[in-house]
Every structure is written in structure tokens, then in C-alpha cells.
Design an enzyme around this catalytic site. Structure first.
Site, short mmCIF file in Angstrom:
data_model
loop_
_atom_site.label_atom_id
_atom_site.label_comp_id
_atom_site.label_asym_id
_atom_site.label_seq_id
_atom_site.Cartn_x
_atom_site.Cartn_y
_atom_site.Cartn_z
N ASP A 58 -4.59 -3.39 0.78
CA ASP A 58 -5.31 -2.92 1.93
C ASP A 58 -7.06 -2.69 1.29
O ASP A 58 -7.01 -2.61 0.07
CB ASP A 58 -4.87 -1.86 2.46
CG ASP A 58 -3.63 -2.10 3.34
OD1 ASP A 58 -3.58 -3.21 3.64
OD2 ASP A 58 -2.87 -1.42 3.50
N TYR A 61 2.87 1.37 -8.21
CA TYR A 61 1.86 1.71 -7.34
C TYR A 61 1.78 3.31 -7.96
O TYR A 61 2.58 4.11 -7.91
CB TYR A 61 1.91 1.77 -5.87
CG TYR A 61 1.96 0.52 -5.10
CD1 TYR A 61 0.74 -0.02 -5.00
CD2 TYR A 61 3.28 -0.26 -5.23
CE1 TYR A 61 0.99 -1.52 -4.34
CE2 TYR A 61 3.36 -1.50 -4.86
CZ TYR A 61 2.04 -2.25 -4.40
OH TYR A 61 2.29 -3.53 -3.87
N ASP A 72 -2.08 6.56 6.97
CA ASP A 72 -3.01 6.74 5.90
C ASP A 72 -4.24 7.22 6.46
O ASP A 72 -4.45 7.49 7.67
CB ASP A 72 -3.44 5.36 4.94
CG ASP A 72 -4.26 4.35 5.92
OD1 ASP A 72 -4.48 4.51 6.96
OD2 ASP A 72 -4.07 3.15 5.34
N ARG A 126 2.90 3.15 2.22
CA ARG A 126 2.67 4.00 3.26
C ARG A 126 3.64 4.48 3.91
O ARG A 126 3.85 5.81 4.45
CB ARG A 126 1.72 3.27 4.31
CG ARG A 126 0.09 3.38 3.95
CD ARG A 126 -0.59 2.49 5.09
NE ARG A 126 -0.50 1.10 5.23
CZ ARG A 126 -0.24 0.43 6.25
NH1 ARG A 126 -0.72 0.95 7.32
NH2 ARG A 126 -0.05 -0.98 6.23
#
Length: 294
Positions: A38, A66, A80, A171
Site C-alpha cells: 500500500d 512485516y 488503518d 490490517r
């Protein structure tokens, strides 16, 4: 120019922006990335050039890792900080032991519902396009794997490293943890720290890529596929394999070949042929990575 460059993407740019910049610098027409990040996410984004674009699908199967931060007590429609707040709740009474216990519940093979704000399609329409119109549709839970979660740091926000399979939405993981705790959660920061053998440590920031260092940083297709075990096949069968024939002959290879496992395939002269797989009907090249006239 054929190979892979491990690019580190900065926040504020799309994955396509990275591809466009690499294409401009390398002057290579065939350029593709190995898994979208993203715009507000940063980190490892391997870029395939030339013939290496043939292996994008295989690289997207790599284990990912991550570093994520998320905040309890707030929920947005995008999961988010890009979205609008739809729920808030006091999370000051949630103790650290409970947070760690809930996080540990998500390790292993789990079902995950993708967020509405995602590029997944339903009836040919991307979910985020529906979400922007205020339409929410039922999404099927998907099988994913969280291999491990480590380096958990609980302060005003929670920070942790997540090692996971392809198709995991971090997310959604943050959202689900917040729901399990009963206070909600929203992801605040995301950095991909690993994609297979590509890491932050062996990557090059996109701002530092130039015509001088691009050739130094590119790695070969076979090196990019080093997570697959290597086998050497008898030269008698090389031409058959290259031409797409499935070979069922014990003389094919001295190595033990397991069924339904993908291998890097080489001939007796150590020439890399491609990726191959065996089943009950024999062994076949699944992705040819050498010219047929070779």
C-alpha cells in the site's frame, strides 16, 4: 536485463510508482513487482526485470514478514489511518498479559476475512470500489498461515514482527486482535521486512537506485529462486523436458524427487532449465526458463 532487484519502497508512493521508476532507470520494458505494498506501507519490494517477470508468481508465494504497529481503542473503515473513524473505546484497562495471550491465538493456520478496502474482486468489481460507494458485501474467510509473531513491544501502540503466508492482510490481523480484545484496533504503520530471501538488509532504497548501480544490484533468476531445492537431470532427457514432455523414467535423475514438490532443474552441464514438478505420471517442467534452441 534479466534478473531481480531488491528495492526498498518508501511511504507515499505506490508499488506501480516503483515499477515506473525502475523501468525509466533501466530502460527495460518488462518490469513487474512481486506483491503490492500500500502507498503508506514501506519496505521490501523485489522488482523483476526482463525474463525474470516469468517468475513473479513463484516469488509471490514466498513467506513474508512485516513490522507492524497498531493502536487499540480505535477502528477505521479501512483498518488503518487512511480511513475514517467508525468506533472508539477506552483501551487503558487492557493489560499486557491479555494482549500477548490474544496475539498468540492468531499463530498457526487460521481463517481471515479480507478487508473491504482491498483490491480483491467480487463479481468483477474491486472491493475498495464498492467500499467507496458505501457498499459492504460479505467476504469469504480465506486460509492463511501466521508462522510466528515476535518482538512484541507494548507501549502507547503495539509493535510486533509478523511472519506469514501469501494472502495475509496485516490490517485485518490488527483489526481481528482488537475485536478479540473487545476494544478494536487500527494499524498505524507497516513495513515489509522480508520477502523470501529478500530483506531490508540486502535491499536498495528506490531513491538510491541509479544507472551506475543497477547492474551491481541485480541478481540472477536462479539466485532469486534459491529457496527451491536443486536437482540435476540426465542430459538424455533434457530435450524432452524443454519441449514440455512429461518424463516417467528412473534414469531421469540420481537425486530423490518427491511428488508435488517444485525443484530448480539443471542439466549435466549445470545449465539452469527451469522449475519442475513430479506427480504419479512423471516429471515435467512447469516453468521453462531457458530458450528451447539451447
Amino acid at each position: 536485463m534479466n534478473g531481480v532487484i531488491n528495492i526498498i519502497k518508501n511511504t507515499g508512493m505506490t508499488s506501480f510508482d516503483v515499477v515506473a521508476r525502475v523501468r525509466k532507470i533501466t530502460k527495460e520494458k518488462k518490469v513487474g513487482h512481486t506483491g503490492t505494498l500500500d502507498p503508506e506501507a514501506s519496505g521490501v519490494l523485489p522488482i523483476c526485470l526482463g525474463k525474470a517477470t516469468k517468475i513473479i508468481d513463484y516469488m509471490m508465494e514466498n513467506e513474508k514478514a512485516y513490522r507492524v504497529s497498531f493502536k487499540l481503542g480505535i477502528v477505521t473503515d479501512t483498518y488503518d489511518l487512511e480511513g475514517k473513524i467508525i468506533r472508539e473505546k477506552d483501551a487503558s484497562n487492557v493489560d499486557k498479559e491479555e494482549i500477548i495471550r490474544v496475539i498468540s491465538n492468531f499463530i498457526g493456520n487460521i481463517k481471515q476475512v479480507p478487508p473491504m478496502y482491498s483490491a480483491l474482486k467480487q463479481n468483477g468489481v474491486k472491493l475498495y470500489e464498492l467500499a467507496r460507494k458505501g457498499i459492504e458485501v460479505k467476504r469469504e474467510a480465506r486460509d492463511i498461515t501466521i508462522y510466528k509473531i515476535e518482538n512484541i513491544d507494548i507501549q502507547d501502540e503495539i509493535c510486533m514482527d509478523v511472519y506469514c503466508s501469501k494472502g495475509t492482510y496485516i490490517r485485518s490481523l490488527c483489526f481481528d486482535i482488537g475485536e478479540e480484545l473487545g476494544v478494536g484496533a487500527t494499524m498505524t504503520k507497516l513495513c515489509r521486512i522480508k520477502n523470501g530471501n529478500f530483506t531490508l538488509q540486502n535491499g536498495l532504497n528506490i531513491d538510491d537506485l541509479n544507472e551506475e548501480n543497477v547492474k551491481e544490484r541485480i541478481i540472477s533468476i536462479e539466485e532469486a529462486l534459491c529457496r527451491f531445492d536443486k536437482i540435476v537431470v540426465n542430459n538424455k532427457f533434457t530435450k524432452l523436458l524443454v519441449n514440455g514432455v512429461r518424463v516417467y523414467d528412473k534414469r531421469l535423475c540420481k537425486d530423490i524427487i518427491k511428488n508435488n514438490k517444485l525443484y530448480r532443474v539443471y542439466d549435466d552441464l549445470n545449465t539452469f532449465i527451469g522449475l519442475g514438478r513430479k506427480d504419479d505420471s512423471g516429471f515435467k517442467i512447469e516453468k521453462l526458463l531457458i530458450e528451447k534452441n539451447n
